[in-house]
Design a protein around this motif. Structure first.
Motif, PDB file in Angstrom:
ATOM      1  N   VAL A   1      -7.244   4.055  10.772  1.00  0.00           N
ATOM      2  CA  VAL A   1      -7.067   5.518  10.700  1.00  0.00           C
ATOM      3  C   VAL A   1      -7.738   6.125  11.932  1.00  0.00           C
ATOM      4  O   VAL A   1      -8.966   6.093  12.064  1.00  0.00           O
ATOM      5  N   THR A   2      -6.945   6.681  12.871  1.00  0.00           N
ATOM      6  CA  THR A   2      -7.500   7.250  14.111  1.00  0.00           C
ATOM      7  C   THR A   2      -7.712   8.742  14.031  1.00  0.00           C
ATOM      8  O   THR A   2      -8.508   9.293  14.793  1.00  0.00           O
ATOM      9  N   ASP A   3      -7.034   9.424  13.133  1.00  0.00           N
ATOM     10  CA  ASP A   3      -7.229  10.879  13.004  1.00  0.00           C
ATOM     11  C   ASP A   3      -6.707  11.310  11.647  1.00  0.00           C
ATOM     12  O   ASP A   3      -5.721  10.755  11.143  1.00  0.00           O
ATOM     13  N   VAL A   4      -7.350  12.300  11.044  1.00  0.00           N
ATOM     14  CA  VAL A   4      -6.930  12.774   9.732  1.00  0.00           C
ATOM     15  C   VAL A   4      -7.259  14.252   9.621  1.00  0.00           C
ATOM     16  O   VAL A   4      -8.317  14.704  10.044  1.00  0.00           O
ATOM     17  N   SER A   5      -6.320  15.028   9.119  1.00  0.00           N
ATOM     18  CA  SER A   5      -6.525  16.449   8.818  1.00  0.00           C
ATOM     19  C   SER A   5      -5.704  16.763   7.570  1.00  0.00           C
ATOM     20  O   SER A   5      -5.058  15.881   6.984  1.00  0.00           O
ATOM     21  N   ARG A   6      -5.687  18.043   7.172  1.00  0.00           N
ATOM     22  CA  ARG A   6      -4.957  18.399   5.949  1.00  0.00           C
ATOM     23  C   ARG A   6      -3.465  18.131   6.075  1.00  0.00           C
ATOM     24  O   ARG A   6      -2.799  17.870   5.074  1.00  0.00           O
ATOM     25  N   THR A   7      -2.931  18.210   7.295  1.00  0.00           N
ATOM     26  CA  THR A   7      -1.477  18.078   7.457  1.00  0.00           C
ATOM     27  C   THR A   7      -1.074  16.938   8.376  1.00  0.00           C
ATOM     28  O   THR A   7       0.104  16.770   8.628  1.00  0.00           O
TER      29      THR A   7
ATOM     30  N   LEU B   1      -8.590   8.616   2.448  1.00  0.00           N
ATOM     31  CA  LEU B   1      -8.742   7.998   3.767  1.00  0.00           C
ATOM     32  C   LEU B   1      -9.570   8.901   4.672  1.00  0.00           C
ATOM     33  O   LEU B   1      -9.379  10.123   4.703  1.00  0.00           O
ATOM     34  N   GLN B   2     -10.481   8.282   5.426  1.00  0.00           N
ATOM     35  CA  GLN B   2     -11.323   8.980   6.392  1.00  0.00           C
ATOM     36  C   GLN B   2     -11.072   8.381   7.771  1.00  0.00           C
ATOM     37  O   GLN B   2     -10.540   7.279   7.918  1.00  0.00           O
ATOM     38  N   ARG B   3     -11.466   9.165   8.778  1.00  0.00           N
ATOM     39  CA  ARG B   3     -11.298   8.680  10.139  1.00  0.00           C
ATOM     40  C   ARG B   3     -12.079   7.379  10.341  1.00  0.00           C
ATOM     41  O   ARG B   3     -13.208   7.252   9.847  1.00  0.00           O
ATOM     42  N   HIS B   4     -11.499   6.422  11.058  1.00  0.00           N
ATOM     43  CA  HIS B   4     -12.054   5.116  11.394  1.00  0.00           C
ATOM     44  C   HIS B   4     -11.990   4.126  10.224  1.00  0.00           C
ATOM     45  O   HIS B   4     -12.527   3.022  10.340  1.00  0.00           O
ATOM     46  N   ASP B   5     -11.378   4.477   9.085  1.00  0.00           N
ATOM     47  CA  ASP B   5     -11.178   3.491   8.026  1.00  0.00           C
ATOM     48  C   ASP B   5     -10.224   2.410   8.515  1.00  0.00           C
ATOM     49  O   ASP B   5      -9.268   2.686   9.276  1.00  0.00           O
TER      50      ASP B   5
ATOM     51  N   VAL C   1      -5.400  16.139   0.836  1.00  0.00           N
ATOM     52  CA  VAL C   1      -6.207  14.928   1.016  1.00  0.00           C
ATOM     53  C   VAL C   1      -5.262  13.727   1.017  1.00  0.00           C
ATOM     54  O   VAL C   1      -4.396  13.600   0.148  1.00  0.00           O
ATOM     55  N   TRP C   2      -5.438  12.834   2.003  1.00  0.00           N
ATOM     56  CA  TRP C   2      -4.601  11.636   2.101  1.00  0.00           C
ATOM     57  C   TRP C   2      -5.216  10.527   1.249  1.00  0.00           C
ATOM     58  O   TRP C   2      -6.390  10.168   1.436  1.00  0.00           O
TER      59      TRP C   2
ATOM     60  N   VAL D   1       0.858  -1.189   0.000  1.00  0.00           N
ATOM     61  CA  VAL D   1       0.000   0.000   0.000  1.00  0.00           C
ATOM     62  C   VAL D   1       0.894   1.239   0.000  1.00  0.00           C
ATOM     63  O   VAL D   1       1.852   1.318   0.783  1.00  0.00           O
ATOM     64  N   GLN D   2       0.567   2.193  -0.870  1.00  0.00           N
ATOM     65  CA  GLN D   2       1.261   3.488  -0.922  1.00  0.00           C
ATOM     66  C   GLN D   2       0.274   4.568  -0.432  1.00  0.00           C
ATOM     67  O   GLN D   2      -0.854   4.652  -0.902  1.00  0.00           O
ATOM     68  N   ILE D   3       0.724   5.397   0.535  1.00  0.00           N
ATOM     69  CA  ILE D   3      -0.096   6.523   1.029  1.00  0.00           C
ATOM     70  C   ILE D   3       0.602   7.821   0.634  1.00  0.00           C
ATOM     71  O   ILE D   3       1.816   7.963   0.822  1.00  0.00           O
ATOM     72  N   GLU D   4      -0.159   8.760   0.085  1.00  0.00           N
ATOM     73  CA  GLU D   4       0.407  10.054  -0.274  1.00  0.00           C
ATOM     74  C   GLU D   4      -0.658  11.137  -0.085  1.00  0.00           C
ATOM     75  O   GLU D   4      -1.855  10.848  -0.018  1.00  0.00           O
ATOM     76  N   ARG D   5      -0.181  12.397   0.044  1.00  0.00           N
ATOM     77  CA  ARG D   5      -1.077  13.535   0.261  1.00  0.00           C
ATOM     78  C   ARG D   5      -1.172  14.365  -1.011  1.00  0.00           C
ATOM     79  O   ARG D   5      -0.166  14.785  -1.568  1.00  0.00           O
ATOM     80  N   ARG D   6      -2.425  14.565  -1.480  1.00  0.00           N
ATOM     81  CA  ARG D   6      -2.655  15.354  -2.680  1.00  0.00           C
ATOM     82  C   ARG D   6      -3.614  16.491  -2.331  1.00  0.00           C
ATOM     83  O   ARG D   6      -4.762  16.247  -1.965  1.00  0.00           O
TER      84      ARG D   6
END
Length: 690
Positions: free
Chosen positions: A91-97, A76-80, A52-53, A44-49
């Motif tokens: 995923v426990t937390d997600v924001s722009r940064t 990705l959204q919280r709780h995914d 948005v993650w 799995v590759q994760i990146e920020r665009r």
């Protein structure tokens, strides 16, 4: 923060927590986050665009997100929950940064594998359930006879035996499973939250405990109106395990009704929206401030229940402005409120509540000006105001200048002065200055007329004569040249600084405060400049209000072995006479019986020390001076610090006067200057120079 701001991924694994960059990889050996059960390299590759993650699968290892295959890039959204190999990525937390993920390894979470087909359910054509049990596994358990000797069962008995067999096998299986479960203590708030163990097939929840198989599990708590909470826990039989999940309330909604008044709403000092309308606020106690122009601020403490609960708040805002209704005669007069033009009369002016300054003016007429109190939400009627004739303008001067001016009993300043007087009436103008007689004149104020008055003030004081050695010395009074000595000057009853100068001589200076009706003589002696002695002030005299004559003893005359002179003082030229003491004490025996010729001028005798001190206080009172002695329990004592009132000589003062008796021109011998121990002798008094 914009999309290009610095961002990071925070990873929490069984081995601890660490921080990665914006493009972490997950998979087997070689990936940033290594999980069991994944092949080598990245899965799995994760990146920020653009803030948005995004997660997308790489390689042949299957990856699932929330149970669905990850076939295409997904935000990705919280709780995914991502399933990669033998691990779950939560995923426990997600924001722009910021992206926070928990890595849960599922290795060791053993389940009981099936031991073969125990039973299979087949639907018969008539709807009955047929249970087929292999003879080698099940039938010997239900019969004690060899297979060849069994009687074929009927259809009904086959169904009953099948049900009994299934129940027995289930009980045996459950008993085996239960023996492997480990209790996990639960601390969940709120207590009615629902607790689940995603990904675990069998996890009984008994009151404040979970029963889990050894291994790693994700425990999740949920409740409507709260943010879900979850944590990963590794269960083992070696030590007790506990799980703590405290859910956070979601914000609540506060519906604010202001009766249609548009207002700004602040929560705890932070602007949070507008009213009327709904405001979203976090749960808890908050200070709500509602502000609107021309209304008093509404501030109150409000408890927000939160958990998406809707609350109502009805607010009645109180007006903070009022209305001025102004009319004037003549119409069209110019109106101003607090210095700001507000139109022409008649007019209506909205203004803040409080004290307002209103002015009405028209050409050729006297302006009207007044302060009014305007109450919030009320209308104040002013007028009609009839503008009158214009004021008279008065210019006042005085000689000397700097005199105080009172017009109609009201202090208006000091001369020179300009003032406006209401027209059509007479005003009393009074000009005063210390040392001068008051100047009072009535003035009639004609409309629009310019008036000018000059007051020549008359001196109220006494004559001060200056004489001494040498004659012809220059006299300066308060820095102004007043001629040459000898000369008698009329000085006002205020303190004056007097200087006597002559070339080649040391200057003489002193301060004099003339008393009305009491003439004084100042005598000087100017020493030559080359002499070492200080200028002689010897000969300067003054009279008390009773006519008692004293002469100045300067510091230059020095002291004695008993003390030194620190400041000049006046000493009586003669002892206190019978006549003067009789004014103080008419019944004194010596004063009352002294009827011999010339007795009035002789020194008074038979006076005790206390009587002499009391006489000094009486003499000070006649000259409006502070008393030199205080009385306590019938006895007198000299005040400390020493006042400028009349008193008896000290020993050092007596010694200084005795040495200089001839130059001071005292009447009696120096041996009788100080108050002696014998009451039969007379006494004289002294006082400090002011």
């Amino acid at each position: 923060m914009h999309a290009g701001s610095h961002a990071q991924v925070r990873v929490r694994e069984p081995a601890g927590e660490r921080i990665l960059g914006e493009t972490p990889t997950i998979g087997g050996p070689g990936a940033d986050v290594v999980v069991p059960g994944a092949g080598a390299g990245t899965s799995v590759q994760i990146e920020r665009r653009n803030g948005v993650w995004i997660a997308h699968a790489v390689g042949d290892i299957p990856v699932r997100v929330d149970g669905s295959p990850l076939d295409a890039p997904r935000d990705l959204q919280r709780h995914d929950v991502l399933a990669v190999g033998d691990a779950q990525i939560i995923v426990t937390d997600v924001s722009r940064t910021l992206l926070r993920i928990d890595v849960c390894h599922l290795v060791g979470n053993a389940t009981v594998p099936p031991s073969g087909i125990v039973a299979s359910l087949v639907l018969a054509g008539d709807g009955d359930e047929e249970v087929q049990i292999p003879a080698r596994a099940a039938l010997p358990l239900l019969s004690g006879t060899p297979p060849a000797e069994r009687v074929p069962p009927s259809a009904g008995s086959r169904k009953l035996r099948a049900r009994i067999s299934v129940a027995l096998i289930a009980c045996l299986a459950l008993g085996g499973l239960a023996s492997r479960l480990v209790p996990v203590a639960l601390d969940v708030e709120p207590g009615d939250a629902q607790v689940r163990v995603p990904g675990t097939l069998f996890a009984p929840h008994l009151q404040e405990q979970l029963l889990l198989f050894p291994g790693t599990h994700v425990v999740k708590a949920e409740r409507k109106g709260y943010i879900s909470a979850q944590t990963a826990v590794t269960v083992s039989r070696r030590e007790p395990i506990s799980v703590r999940l405290h859910l956070i309330k979601l914000p609540g909604t506060l519906q604010i009704d202001t009766g249609g008044v548009a207002a700004t709403v602040s929560i705890d000092g932070v602007e949070s929206g507008r009213a009327p309308g709904a405001i979203v606020a976090p749960a808890g106690e908050h200070t709500i401030a509602i502000r609107s122009p021309r209304y008093v601020d509404y501030i109150a403490a409000v408890r927000i229940e939160g958990a998406l609960i809707h609350q109502d708040l009805k607010v009645v805002l109180q007006p903070s402005w009022g209305t001025l209704q102004i009319s004037a005669i003549p119409a069209g007069a110019q109106i101003s409120v607090d210095g700001t033009q507000a139109g022409k009369a008649p007019t209506v002016v909205d203004a803040p509540s409080g004290v307002r300054r209103v002015r009405i003016a028209a050409p050729g007429l006297k302006s009207w000006e007044s302060s009014v109190v305007l109450k919030a939400g009320e209308a104040l009627n002013i007028g009609p105001i009839t503008l009158g004739q214009p004021d008279a303008h008065l210019v006042l001067r005085s000689d000397p200048g700097g005199a105080e001016v009172m017009i109609g009993g009201v202090f208006r300043g000091r001369t020179p002065l300009e003032a406006d007087l209401p027209a059509g009436i007479q005003h009393e103008v009074a000009i005063t200055r210390p040392g001068y007689a008051p100047w009072v004149r009535p003035v009639f104020a004609e409309p629009g007329r310019n008036l000018s008055l000059e007051a020549h003030l008359s001196i109220v004081g006494s004559r001060v004569s200056l004489e001494g050695d040498p004659d012809g010395a220059q006299i300066l009074v308060d820095g102004v040249d007043r001629g040459r000595t000898p000369q008698t000057l009329l000085l006002s009853a205020v303190a004056h600084h007097i200087e006597v100068r002559k070339d080649g001589r040391v200057e003489f200076s002193t301060t004099v405060t003339p008393a009305p009706g009491l003439d004084r003589t100042l005598r000087y002696r100017l020493a030559y400049a080359e002499h070492s002695l200080a200028p002689g002030e010897v000969g300067t005299t003054l009279y008390s209000q009773t006519g008692y004559l004293l002469r100045l003893v300067p510091v230059a005359m020095g002291g004695s072995r008993t003390g030194t002179l620190e400041r000049p003082f006046y000493v009586g030229v003669a002892e206190i006479s019978n006549e003067l003491f009789r004014r103080f004490h008419p019944d004194h025996p010596a004063a009352a019986t002294a009827h011999a010729p010339g007795a009035d001028g002789r020194p008074v005798t038979q006076v005790s020390w206390n009587e002499a001190a009391a006489f000094c206080n009486w003499l000070s009172e006649q000259d409006s001076l502070p008393p030199a002695y205080t009385k306590s329990q019938g006895s007198y004592a000299l005040r400390q610090p020493v006042t400028i009132g009349y008193r008896l000589l000290t020993e050092s003062e007596w010694a200084s006067v005795a040495r200089n008796a001839s130059s001071l021109a005292l009447h009696d011998l120096p041996g009788n200057l100080s108050y002696p121990g014998s009451p039969a002798l007379g006494f004289r008094v002294v006082r400090y120079e002011e």
